[in-house]
Scaffold this motif. Sequence first.
Motif, PDB file in Angstrom:
ATOM      1  N   ILE A 257       0.892  -1.297  -0.017  1.00  9.41           N
ATOM      2  CA  ILE A 257       0.091   0.082   0.061  1.00  9.41           C
ATOM      3  C   ILE A 257       0.796   1.132   0.050  1.00  9.41           C
ATOM      4  CG2 ILE A 257      -1.919   1.381   1.279  1.00  9.41           C
ATOM      5  CD1 ILE A 257      -2.747  -1.373   2.264  1.00  9.41           C
ATOM      6  N   ASP A 258       1.860   1.257   0.711  1.00  7.41           N
ATOM      7  CA  ASP A 258       2.682   2.389   0.790  1.00  7.41           C
ATOM      8  C   ASP A 258       3.372   2.710  -0.484  1.00  7.41           C
ATOM      9  OD1 ASP A 258       2.251   3.088   3.499  1.00  7.41           O
ATOM     10  OD2 ASP A 258       3.823   1.978   4.194  1.00  7.41           O
TER      11      ASP A 258
ATOM     12  N   HIS B   9     -13.446  15.541   1.895  1.00  5.06           N
ATOM     13  CA  HIS B   9     -14.577  14.483   1.384  1.00  5.06           C
ATOM     14  C   HIS B   9     -13.895  13.196   1.273  1.00  5.06           C
ATOM     15  CE1 HIS B   9     -16.885  18.130   0.724  1.00  5.06           C
ATOM     16  NE2 HIS B   9     -16.006  18.678  -0.151  1.00  5.06           N
ATOM     17  N   PRO B  10     -13.743  12.500   2.310  1.00  7.94           N
ATOM     18  CA  PRO B  10     -13.322  11.149   2.257  1.00  7.94           C
ATOM     19  C   PRO B  10     -14.381  10.346   1.504  1.00  7.94           C
ATOM     20  CG  PRO B  10     -13.934  11.665   4.496  1.00  7.94           C
ATOM     21  CD  PRO B  10     -14.011  12.842   3.641  1.00  7.94           C
ATOM     22  N   VAL B  11     -13.898   9.248   0.870  1.00 13.05           N
ATOM     23  CA  VAL B  11     -14.870   8.225   0.120  1.00 13.05           C
ATOM     24  C   VAL B  11     -15.399   7.180   0.939  1.00 13.05           C
ATOM     25  CG1 VAL B  11     -14.970   6.762  -1.987  1.00 13.05           C
ATOM     26  CG2 VAL B  11     -13.594   8.568  -2.004  1.00 13.05           C
TER      27      VAL B  11
ATOM     28  N   ILE C 232       0.012   9.007  -5.277  1.00  9.48           N
ATOM     29  CA  ILE C 232      -0.551  10.257  -4.684  1.00  9.48           C
ATOM     30  C   ILE C 232       0.981  10.911  -4.637  1.00  9.48           C
ATOM     31  CG2 ILE C 232      -1.045  11.145  -2.500  1.00  9.48           C
ATOM     32  CD1 ILE C 232      -2.295   8.440  -1.675  1.00  9.48           C
ATOM     33  N   LYS C 233       1.026  12.108  -5.332  1.00 13.80           N
ATOM     34  CA  LYS C 233       2.212  12.981  -5.535  1.00 13.80           C
ATOM     35  C   LYS C 233       1.803  14.381  -4.668  1.00 13.80           C
ATOM     36  CE  LYS C 233       3.917  10.772  -8.844  1.00 13.80           C
ATOM     37  NZ  LYS C 233       4.098   9.288  -8.465  1.00 13.80           N
TER      38      LYS C 233
ATOM     39  N   ALA D 242      -9.124   6.390  -2.373  1.00 16.50           N
ATOM     40  CA  ALA D 242      -9.290   4.917  -1.861  1.00 16.50           C
ATOM     41  C   ALA D 242      -8.029   4.283  -1.553  1.00 16.50           C
ATOM     42  CB  ALA D 242      -9.870   4.155  -3.200  1.00 16.50           C
ATOM     43  N   LEU D 243      -6.882   4.550  -2.154  1.00 16.78           N
ATOM     44  CA  LEU D 243      -5.566   4.134  -1.771  1.00 16.78           C
ATOM     45  C   LEU D 243      -5.409   4.748  -0.329  1.00 16.78           C
ATOM     46  CD1 LEU D 243      -2.849   3.999  -4.672  1.00 16.78           C
ATOM     47  CD2 LEU D 243      -3.327   2.381  -2.784  1.00 16.78           C
ATOM     48  N   PHE D 244      -5.511   5.980  -0.288  1.00 10.63           N
ATOM     49  CA  PHE D 244      -5.130   7.045   0.948  1.00 10.63           C
ATOM     50  C   PHE D 244      -5.882   6.259   2.057  1.00 10.63           C
ATOM     51  CE2 PHE D 244      -3.430  10.446   2.953  1.00 10.63           C
ATOM     52  CZ  PHE D 244      -4.241  10.749   3.863  1.00 10.63           C
TER      53      PHE D 244
END
Lengths: 182, 182
Positions: A36-37, A54-56, A44-45, B147-149
């Motif tokens: 995942i990291d 707004h989290p999903v 994710i830059k 989603a990844l985060f």
Amino acid sequence: MIAQNMTIFFWGVCLLTSGWATYSEASVPENLDKSIDELKAYYIKDDHEIHNAHPVFLRVLKDLKVNLEEPEQNLLMSIIMDTYSRIFTRMENDSLDEATKERIAHVQEHLKKLRENYFPGKSAELKTYAETLWAIKEDDPVIQRKALFELKRVYREATLLKNLKNKERRRRQAKNTKNLKS
Amino acid sequence: MIAQNMTIFFWGVCLLTSGWATYSEASVPENLDKSIDELKAYYIKDDHEIHNAHPVFLRVLKDLKVNLEEPEQNLLMSIIMDTYSRIFTRMENDSLDEATKERIAHVQEHLKKLRENYFPGKSAELKTYAETLWAIKEDDPVIQRKALFELKRVYREATLLKNLKNKERRRRQAKNTKNLKS
């Protein structure tokens, strides 16, 4: 007085460790954590969109624990897992980088195991049924006539299902009361 | 021999009446039955389209009883009720005949009551969450990154929920075994 403090300290440690034990049991397996990291570093830059308010999934998760009962929690969790699977399958297909494809596949494997163990529900089928119903055109005259034609049967089935549910609940309550008395 | 037949006959009647009782409890209220018949007479001029092999709701209902668990049945039933409401609201708005409008409104009232009794708030909440998740666009890059985060937190919460569930089940089993022994 010291004895009393010692007792409070002792129970505090117990609570913490039992809480930590439950939480540590819920930690992310090391190899999954690494994948995942690496995916986060790749995708994710450090962009601001991630940190907007707004989290999903986290918002749904927060409500899930507070508002829903266990069967509904399970169903919603299986829908969350299905949604992750949809997203990661798309990312895997779209990616041109072999290492990234492998990491996504690795994460998918873990989610699949978690889903099979934890939420064996039928949420994928449920989604298909729901989408079929949502796609129904309410202004289509043939649909309108069919809906009318089927209404009595639908009404009876809904009431029947409700009655069976209530009967089961009364049976379970009677059983629990009997257990308590014995 | 006669005694044996009498017993079989007796239990047969019991089964039938209890089955009939459950089914009769699920019958359509008289006044609703009348409104539906009047609407069918008004809208359905004996056209072949109704009897082609493609029912709208009955197919979903059939699967629902066989394939799904209770929370999934509730969710799907509430979506069926919503779809009916959409269709009848459109028919009511489009109709130029006052008596027909009243009959549709009357049918809508019954469906609304059934819906409120049958699917208390939780199913409605569950449906909103499910619809939100199902509407997620898997090809949206921002969604993918979010989603990844959020994945580690979601993974931990899912495992935590599973562990708590298993602990509760073990506690209930221990309690039941203790009750049986006492």
